[in-house]
Design a protein around this motif. Structure first.
Motif, mmCIF file in Angstrom:
data_model
loop_
_atom_site.group_PDB
_atom_site.id
_atom_site.type_symbol
_atom_site.label_atom_id
_atom_site.label_comp_id
_atom_site.label_asym_id
_atom_site.label_seq_id
_atom_site.Cartn_x
_atom_site.Cartn_y
_atom_site.Cartn_z
ATOM 1 N N LYS A 1 0.815 -1.205 0.000
ATOM 2 C CA LYS A 1 0.000 0.000 0.000
ATOM 3 C C LYS A 1 0.850 1.256 0.000
ATOM 4 O O LYS A 1 0.537 2.238 -0.686
ATOM 5 C CB LYS A 1 -0.925 -0.009 1.223
ATOM 6 C CG LYS A 1 -1.800 1.228 1.332
ATOM 7 C CD LYS A 1 -2.743 1.137 2.511
ATOM 8 C CE LYS A 1 -3.624 2.377 2.610
ATOM 9 N NZ LYS A 1 -4.574 2.295 3.743
ATOM 10 N N TYR A 2 1.936 1.242 0.801
ATOM 11 C CA TYR A 2 2.760 2.440 0.953
ATOM 12 C C TYR A 2 4.118 2.244 0.288
ATOM 13 O O TYR A 2 4.713 1.166 0.356
ATOM 14 C CB TYR A 2 2.959 2.771 2.432
ATOM 15 C CG TYR A 2 1.662 3.123 3.137
ATOM 16 C CD1 TYR A 2 0.914 4.225 2.749
ATOM 17 C CD2 TYR A 2 1.177 2.331 4.180
ATOM 18 C CE1 TYR A 2 -0.282 4.543 3.376
ATOM 19 C CE2 TYR A 2 -0.011 2.652 4.814
ATOM 20 C CZ TYR A 2 -0.732 3.749 4.410
ATOM 21 O OH TYR A 2 -1.913 4.063 5.030
ATOM 22 N N THR A 3 4.582 3.291 -0.353
ATOM 23 C CA THR A 3 5.891 3.333 -0.993
ATOM 24 C C THR A 3 6.475 4.715 -0.740
ATOM 25 O O THR A 3 5.765 5.632 -0.301
ATOM 26 C CB THR A 3 5.779 3.105 -2.517
ATOM 27 O OG1 THR A 3 5.062 4.212 -3.098
ATOM 28 C CG2 THR A 3 5.053 1.800 -2.833
ATOM 29 N N PRO A 4 7.784 4.912 -1.014
ATOM 30 C CA PRO A 4 8.349 6.263 -0.863
ATOM 31 C C PRO A 4 7.613 7.299 -1.701
ATOM 32 O O PRO A 4 7.531 8.474 -1.307
ATOM 33 C CB PRO A 4 9.793 6.076 -1.337
ATOM 34 C CG PRO A 4 10.106 4.643 -1.013
ATOM 35 C CD PRO A 4 8.828 3.900 -1.298
ATOM 36 N N GLU A 5 7.064 6.869 -2.836
ATOM 37 C CA GLU A 5 6.314 7.802 -3.683
ATOM 38 C C GLU A 5 4.890 8.020 -3.162
ATOM 39 O O GLU A 5 4.266 9.046 -3.455
ATOM 40 C CB GLU A 5 6.241 7.274 -5.107
ATOM 41 C CG GLU A 5 7.583 7.187 -5.828
ATOM 42 C CD GLU A 5 8.443 6.030 -5.362
ATOM 43 O OE1 GLU A 5 9.694 6.158 -5.422
ATOM 44 O OE2 GLU A 5 7.878 5.003 -4.922
ATOM 45 N N HIS A 6 4.389 7.073 -2.401
ATOM 46 C CA HIS A 6 3.035 7.150 -1.847
ATOM 47 C C HIS A 6 3.072 6.799 -0.355
ATOM 48 O O HIS A 6 2.631 5.731 0.063
ATOM 49 C CB HIS A 6 2.096 6.202 -2.604
ATOM 50 C CG HIS A 6 1.972 6.515 -4.060
ATOM 51 N ND1 HIS A 6 1.217 7.566 -4.542
ATOM 52 C CD2 HIS A 6 2.541 5.917 -5.142
ATOM 53 C CE1 HIS A 6 1.312 7.599 -5.852
ATOM 54 N NE2 HIS A 6 2.104 6.620 -6.256
ATOM 55 N N PRO A 7 3.612 7.710 0.461
ATOM 56 C CA PRO A 7 3.739 7.437 1.895
ATOM 57 C C PRO A 7 2.404 7.635 2.612
ATOM 58 O O PRO A 7 1.432 8.106 2.016
ATOM 59 C CB PRO A 7 4.764 8.484 2.338
ATOM 60 C CG PRO A 7 4.520 9.646 1.413
ATOM 61 C CD PRO A 7 4.154 9.021 0.084
ATOM 62 N N PRO A 8 2.339 7.306 3.896
ATOM 63 C CA PRO A 8 1.116 7.544 4.662
ATOM 64 C C PRO A 8 0.798 9.036 4.775
ATOM 65 O O PRO A 8 1.666 9.893 4.573
ATOM 66 C CB PRO A 8 1.436 6.957 6.043
ATOM 67 C CG PRO A 8 2.576 6.018 5.817
ATOM 68 C CD PRO A 8 3.355 6.596 4.684
ATOM 69 N N LEU A 9 -0.434 9.327 5.102
ATOM 70 C CA LEU A 9 -0.852 10.695 5.398
ATOM 71 C C LEU A 9 -0.006 11.245 6.536
ATOM 72 O O LEU A 9 0.285 10.550 7.500
ATOM 73 C CB LEU A 9 -2.333 10.698 5.801
ATOM 74 C CG LEU A 9 -2.923 12.021 6.297
ATOM 75 C CD1 LEU A 9 -2.975 13.051 5.186
ATOM 76 C CD2 LEU A 9 -4.317 11.773 6.880
ATOM 77 N N GLN A 10 0.402 12.499 6.423
ATOM 78 C CA GLN A 10 1.238 13.123 7.443
ATOM 79 C C GLN A 10 0.485 14.217 8.184
ATOM 80 O O GLN A 10 -0.214 15.035 7.583
ATOM 81 C CB GLN A 10 2.500 13.719 6.819
ATOM 82 C CG GLN A 10 3.468 12.684 6.282
ATOM 83 C CD GLN A 10 4.742 13.314 5.734
ATOM 84 O OE1 GLN A 10 4.804 14.512 5.472
ATOM 85 N NE2 GLN A 10 5.775 12.496 5.572
ATOM 86 N N CYS A 11 0.630 14.218 9.500
ATOM 87 C CA CYS A 11 0.134 15.293 10.350
ATOM 88 C C CYS A 11 1.136 15.425 11.494
ATOM 89 O O CYS A 11 0.919 14.933 12.601
ATOM 90 C CB CYS A 11 -1.271 14.987 10.880
ATOM 91 S SG CYS A 11 -1.958 16.299 11.915
ATOM 92 N N PHE A 12 2.262 16.059 11.200
ATOM 93 C CA PHE A 12 3.326 16.162 12.194
ATOM 94 C C PHE A 12 2.864 17.057 13.346
ATOM 95 O O PHE A 12 2.397 18.172 13.135
ATOM 96 C CB PHE A 12 4.587 16.740 11.562
ATOM 97 C CG PHE A 12 5.351 15.749 10.710
ATOM 98 C CD1 PHE A 12 4.798 14.530 10.353
ATOM 99 C CD2 PHE A 12 6.622 16.043 10.262
ATOM 100 C CE1 PHE A 12 5.487 13.620 9.567
ATOM 101 C CE2 PHE A 12 7.330 15.143 9.479
ATOM 102 C CZ PHE A 12 6.772 13.930 9.131
ATOM 103 N N MET A 13 3.023 16.541 14.575
ATOM 104 C CA MET A 13 2.556 17.268 15.761
ATOM 105 C C MET A 13 3.725 18.032 16.386
ATOM 106 O O MET A 13 4.276 17.647 17.426
ATOM 107 C CB MET A 13 1.885 16.304 16.718
ATOM 108 C CG MET A 13 0.647 15.660 16.098
ATOM 109 S SD MET A 13 -0.497 14.916 17.281
ATOM 110 C CE MET A 13 0.408 13.452 17.745
ATOM 111 N N ARG A 14 4.084 19.124 15.737
ATOM 112 C CA ARG A 14 5.262 19.898 16.120
ATOM 113 C C ARG A 14 5.071 20.695 17.400
ATOM 114 O O ARG A 14 6.036 21.222 17.945
ATOM 115 C CB ARG A 14 5.650 20.830 14.968
ATOM 116 C CG ARG A 14 6.049 20.091 13.690
ATOM 117 C CD ARG A 14 6.412 21.058 12.580
ATOM 118 N NE ARG A 14 6.892 20.370 11.390
ATOM 119 C CZ ARG A 14 6.097 19.918 10.417
ATOM 120 N NH1 ARG A 14 4.786 20.080 10.509
ATOM 121 N NH2 ARG A 14 6.610 19.300 9.370
#
Length: 280
Positions: free
Chosen positions: A2-15
């Motif tokens: 499902k995931y590849t470097p071209e299609h990574p997971p959704l990101q929501c970085f909690m900075r």
């Protein structure tokens, strides 16, 4: 996969979290699985975008809004993991990355021999009531896909081990595993849940390996299959086709059938009963 470097997971970085602000990078040694220990399958309970994130509104539409403001993107929370798996606001199961994969985790605590926070990418699976095999199957599959992606990304052997602080540690393990090895705090996850659904961490490692080889695009346990079959039969039972209404009414009048489940599957015993009654 499902995931590849071209299609990574959704990101929501909690900075805005204390975790994100406080930790540096580590050498990635493996992947550690957690589950939340609370009956709330929605990712929004734990993951929210930064207040000033440029894509905040879009992320909130996907994740949902935590109106209680008790998510992990705050300085009061002294914990942090790299990703979360659970339901989006749509009800679909997905994964959300909350920080760079090589950041030191604040997830499993410490034991007498050290901590798997030093090198193991960690994620949480949002628990439900622990009695739904369909939900379990979805989050399990998502976790396998994420782990396979990470193992490929960092050239990790999913069925291998690494030696850390003199301890032979599986590349893939759970929080309870880290505790038993003296490398984590005393938590039961995920082994309070997975055995109920017929899964062990050995199964996890094998399933990740198969996924990396492209041999396992869909996994379904017997319990999940029964659940799906039950749903399918319920859908059939609710159907009453117009073309057979007259014949069904006559069959009911003759006592051949009670008229229920006209589109459902018939057992051999039901067929024999209908034949015998039809001859009377």
């Amino acid at each position: 996969m499902k995931y590849t470097p071209e299609h990574p997971p959704l990101q929501c970085f909690m900075r805005q979290s204390t975790w994100y602000k406080s930790v540096g990078t580590v050498t990635v040694r493996g992947v550690l699985w957690h589950s939340t220990g609370a009956n709330n399958p929605y990712i929004s309970r734990y993951v929210q975008p930064d207040d000033n994130a440029p894509d905040r509104e879009q992320l909130l539409k996907l994740l949902g809004v935590n109106k209680n403001h008790n998510d992990w993107n705050h300085i009061v929370r002294k914990a942090g993991v790299h990703a979360w798996i659970g339901k989006l606001t749509s009800g679909d199961v997905s994964c959300v990355q909350a920080g760079e994969w090589n950041k030191k985790a604040w997830g499993c605590g410490s034991g007498k021999k050290g901590s798997c926070n030093n090198g193991w990418i960690q994620f949480e699976i949002c628990e439900d009531a622990l009695n739904d095999p369909v939900y379990f199957g979805k989050v399990y599959r998502e976790a396998v896909e994420l782990t396979a992606y990470l193992c490929k990304l960092y050239n990790l052997n999913p069925q291998g081990t690494v030696t850390y602080n003199g301890v032979k540690v599986p590349v893939i393990l759970c929080h309870q595993d880290s505790y038993r090895l003296g490398l984590g705090s005393g938590h039961a996850d995920v082994l309070h849940w997975f055995p109920k659904m017929g899964k062990t961490m050995d199964d996890v490692r094998a399933d990740v390996a198969r996924t990396m080889k492209g041999e396992d695009d869909e996994m379904l346990s017997f319990e999940q299959w029964k659940q799906y079959m039950g749903q399918y039969r319920a859908e059939l039972a609710a159907q009453v086709p117009e073309w057979g209404e007259d014949e069904l009414a006559q069959a009911v009048e003759l006592g051949i059938t009670d008229g229920s489940r006209p589109c459902d599957l018939a057992t051999r015993q039901e067929v024999m009963s209908m034949v015998v009654r039809g001859r009377e």
